[in-house]
Design an enzyme around this catalytic site. Structure first.
Site, PDB file in Angstrom:
ATOM      1  N   SER A 135       0.853  -1.194   0.000  1.00  0.00           N
ATOM      2  CA  SER A 135       0.000   0.000   0.000  1.00  0.00           C
ATOM      3  C   SER A 135       0.883   1.236   0.000  1.00  0.00           C
ATOM      4  O   SER A 135       2.031   1.199   0.468  1.00  0.00           O
ATOM      5  CB  SER A 135      -0.857   0.004   1.265  1.00  0.00           C
ATOM      6  OG  SER A 135      -1.523   1.240   1.409  1.00  0.00           O
ATOM      7  N   TYR A 148      -1.834  -0.382  10.532  1.00  0.00           N
ATOM      8  CA  TYR A 148      -1.909  -0.902   9.156  1.00  0.00           C
ATOM      9  C   TYR A 148      -0.714  -0.384   8.367  1.00  0.00           C
ATOM     10  O   TYR A 148      -0.033  -1.141   7.675  1.00  0.00           O
ATOM     11  CB  TYR A 148      -3.232  -0.460   8.525  1.00  0.00           C
ATOM     12  CG  TYR A 148      -3.348  -0.780   7.046  1.00  0.00           C
ATOM     13  CD1 TYR A 148      -3.692  -2.049   6.613  1.00  0.00           C
ATOM     14  CD2 TYR A 148      -3.132   0.202   6.074  1.00  0.00           C
ATOM     15  CE1 TYR A 148      -3.817  -2.342   5.255  1.00  0.00           C
ATOM     16  CE2 TYR A 148      -3.250  -0.075   4.721  1.00  0.00           C
ATOM     17  CZ  TYR A 148      -3.596  -1.353   4.320  1.00  0.00           C
ATOM     18  OH  TYR A 148      -3.699  -1.630   2.970  1.00  0.00           O
TER      19      TYR A 148
END
Ligand SMILES: NC(=O)c1ccc[n+]([C@@H]2O[C@H](COP(=O)([O-])OP(=O)(O)OC[C@H]3O[C@@H](n4cnc5c(N)ncnc54)[C@H](OP(=O)(O)O)[C@@H]3O)[C@@H](O)[C@H]2O)c1
Length: 259
Positions: A135, A148
């Site tokens: 990501s 995250y």
């Protein structure tokens, strides 16, 4: 890399980016092994891809992940690549994140790709490929999903290091850093909700199919890291050059609590 007659394992293949990769790889002539927890959703993804082997597994469960790998080693003499797409989010400040959920997040987003790669690497011939769906949160700290972000920073480091470790065997390691992809990801998070003021403010939005297209092109062209869409590199560069400004802007987004 060419796809025809090559066999790929795709994790997280029941939904979103993993499912779109399955359909796109199949269109290139690849053979597929699809995994995630939900058999029915995997079978639907396999049907969409025109047929694929389906092996359900919970990658946060060491026994389940081990049996997946043992079955692949027993049933598939050769595996040409792995796409690690299974992943989950957690919208909360680090200090408000539930410790069990934080552990599950790290198990799925970071430790599972490390363990599955370790177990299956002997099956992958020279010239094969490993893809990590990471990501942009692994390049810029996003405070509304701090842990995250941390899991994706760890995944990026693993992916970059693995590429160097495997260079002699010409196994390509492609690290994919999407910005915002339209998938059920935000509904499937372990905790919290996306900040209200961010939900309508998505600058770099792509579909799962566009992301899968970028993965195929990245593999075909032997890329190391891709940001999807490419304009997202501007954000990465801005955060490197002007961290105080970019981090200051990020601070306005606060995750919503869900208890
Ligand atoms: N969507 C975005 O905006 C975005 C942006 C950047 C990066 N990413 C990354 O892209 C990857 C794919 O996310 P997505 O957007 O496609 O989300 P998604 O639609 O929610 O897909 C997540 C996948 O992970 C699987 N999964 C979840 N928990 C699992 C477990 N314990 N064991 C095995 N599989 C499990 C799910 O399948 P089951 O429920 O069947 O297990 C599903 O197939 C993730 O790594 C995510 O971090 C997403």
């Amino acid at each position: 890399m060419q796809f025809r007659e090559k066999t790929f394992l795709i994790t997280g293949a029941s939904s979103g980016i993993g499912r779109a990769c399955a359909a796109r790889f199949a269109a290139e002539g690849a053979r597929l092994i699809l995994t995630s927890r939900r058999r029915d959703a995997l079978e639907a993804a396999a049907a969409q891809a025109g047929g694929a082997a389906v092996i359900p597994a919970d990658l946060t469960d060491a026994n389940s992940a081990a049996s997946l790998c043992e079955r692949i080693c027993a049933d598939f003499p050769r595996l040409d690549g792995i796409v690690h797409s299974a992943g989950v989010g957690l919208y909360a400040p680090s200090y408000d994140s539930h410790p069990d959920k934080a552990r599950r997040l790290l198990e799925l987003n970071f430790l599972a790709p490390v363990e599955i790669t370790r177990r299956l690497l002997p099956q992958i011939p020279d010239g094969g490929a490993v893809v990590t769906i990471s990501s942009v949160a692994g390049k810029i700290p996003l405070p509304w999903l701090n842990l995250y972000s941390a899991s994706k920073y760890a995944l990026n480091a693993f992916s970059d290091g693995l590429r160097i470790e495997l260079a002699e065997r010409r196994i390509g390691v492609l690290n994919v850093c999407p910005c915002y992809v339209e998938t059920p990801f935000q509904q499937n998070v372990l905790q919290g909700r996306v900040p209200a003021n961010l939900a309508g403010d998505r600058m770099f939005k792509v579909t799962a199919e566009e992301c899968a297209e970028a993965v195929v092109n990245g593999l075909r062209n032997g890329k190391r890291t891709i940001v999807v869409p490419r304009i997202g590199w501007l954000l990465v560069l801005a955060a490197r050059l002007f961290p105080a400004t970019v981090h200051g802007r990020m601070a306005q987004y606060k995750p919503r609590r869900v208890d």
